[in-house]
Design a protein around this motif. Sequence first.
Motif, PDB file in Angstrom:
ATOM      1  N   TYR A 209     -21.238  -7.786 -82.083  1.00 59.38           N
ATOM      2  CA  TYR A 209     -20.484  -8.931 -81.583  1.00 59.38           C
ATOM      3  C   TYR A 209     -19.492  -8.542 -80.493  1.00 59.38           C
ATOM      4  N   GLY A 210     -19.411  -7.243 -80.214  1.00 52.19           N
ATOM      5  CA  GLY A 210     -18.523  -6.804 -79.150  1.00 52.19           C
ATOM      6  C   GLY A 210     -19.212  -6.828 -77.799  1.00 52.19           C
ATOM      7  N   PHE A 211     -18.425  -6.679 -76.734  1.00 51.78           N
ATOM      8  CA  PHE A 211     -18.962  -6.629 -75.380  1.00 51.78           C
ATOM      9  C   PHE A 211     -19.218  -5.161 -75.024  1.00 51.78           C
ATOM     10  N   CYS A 212     -20.361  -4.634 -75.446  1.00 49.60           N
ATOM     11  CA  CYS A 212     -20.643  -3.223 -75.235  1.00 49.60           C
ATOM     12  C   CYS A 212     -21.222  -2.988 -73.843  1.00 49.60           C
ATOM     13  N   ASP A 213     -21.145  -1.750 -73.395  1.00 47.93           N
ATOM     14  CA  ASP A 213     -21.711  -1.337 -72.119  1.00 47.93           C
ATOM     15  C   ASP A 213     -23.174  -0.995 -72.354  1.00 47.93           C
ATOM     16  N   ILE A 214     -24.089  -1.887 -71.957  1.00 46.29           N
ATOM     17  CA  ILE A 214     -25.495  -1.668 -72.290  1.00 46.29           C
ATOM     18  C   ILE A 214     -26.076  -0.471 -71.548  1.00 46.29           C
ATOM     19  N   VAL A 215     -25.510  -0.111 -70.397  1.00 46.39           N
ATOM     20  CA  VAL A 215     -26.001   1.054 -69.667  1.00 46.39           C
ATOM     21  C   VAL A 215     -25.584   2.334 -70.389  1.00 46.39           C
ATOM     22  N   ALA A 216     -24.301   2.441 -70.718  1.00 40.48           N
ATOM     23  CA  ALA A 216     -23.793   3.642 -71.380  1.00 40.48           C
ATOM     24  C   ALA A 216     -24.408   3.835 -72.761  1.00 40.48           C
ATOM     25  N   GLU A 217     -24.679   2.727 -73.454  1.00 41.74           N
ATOM     26  CA  GLU A 217     -25.216   2.825 -74.810  1.00 41.74           C
ATOM     27  C   GLU A 217     -26.731   2.711 -74.850  1.00 41.74           C
ATOM     28  N   ARG A 218     -27.363   2.768 -73.690  1.00 40.54           N
ATOM     29  CA  ARG A 218     -28.807   2.892 -73.547  1.00 40.54           C
ATOM     30  C   ARG A 218     -29.573   1.701 -74.125  1.00 40.54           C
ATOM     31  N   PHE A 219     -29.027   0.522 -73.969  1.00 40.15           N
ATOM     32  CA  PHE A 219     -29.788  -0.679 -74.295  1.00 40.15           C
ATOM     33  C   PHE A 219     -30.548  -1.134 -73.055  1.00 40.15           C
TER      34      PHE A 219
END
Length: 296
Positions: free
Chosen positions: A131-141
Amino acid sequence: MAKRNLNDLMAFITVAREGSFTRAAAQLGVSQSALSQSVSGLEASLNIRLLTRTTRSVSPTAAGDKLLKSIGHNFDEIEAQLNELTEMQGKPAGTVRITCGDNVIETTLLPRLTPLLLAYPDINVEFNVNYGFCDIVAERFDAGVRLGDTIDKDMIAVPIGRPMRMAAVATPDYINKHGTPAHPRDLTDHMCINMRFPTHGGLYVWEFEKDGQKLNVRVDGQLTCNSSPHIVRAALAGLGIAFLPDVEFAPHLDEGKLQRVLDDWCVPFDGYYLYYPSRKQPSPAFSLVLDALRLR
């Protein structure tokens, strides 16, 4: 470079990214002891500590972080190229990782992707509920799902859901006991179920609009949650008024277990979008997932 060293580097990259030997071992399909030996062997050959290990977490040292940033993307590119070679054989393959919320999996993602997964057995999809605004690039999504007005401008955003509305709801018993708020400001006299943002820890300020007039209300109550399923369950338990997109409450509204309040203050807004980095070239597998989810 010897093959063993490449395997050791892959072991280090996976542990550093996952922050856990347990999760990394599961991802690589090896034992934790074998993984630990690989990382220790790499550290010994380089004569430098790459990971800080505690009983609760694993994190890169300064040297480890530098190594991860300098070589991690190379392994990603190798994996992508291997997937492309497989897909050239006419069999799209690979894993598509999507970060999203609970409800959109049930209502949108899983129903639309099920036919695709049945048709292409070499395509895998991994949902990460966050539910957080994660960094999809850094976390490899490969992609994320959010409401349209919360997506960064440097992302490609594709609509996958129709316009939505927020809904303020409560049980009939709660309404009979405490009355119906006639105006959003009346919510300050009610028990409300708060939402705390997982990313920055702040409380969600309830947003209303009517005839062009926008109004934000800070509510209070006995319960605060950081995930919508728990808020829905709390509302059903009669713990107060809840405020979420109405799709979260849909079956309970249809059954009369929950009732809307302040309905005329809840206006439509853009629905869910699938978003992904503009600089990333989509793989054939991802393109098929995107096409299956695209709103028509």
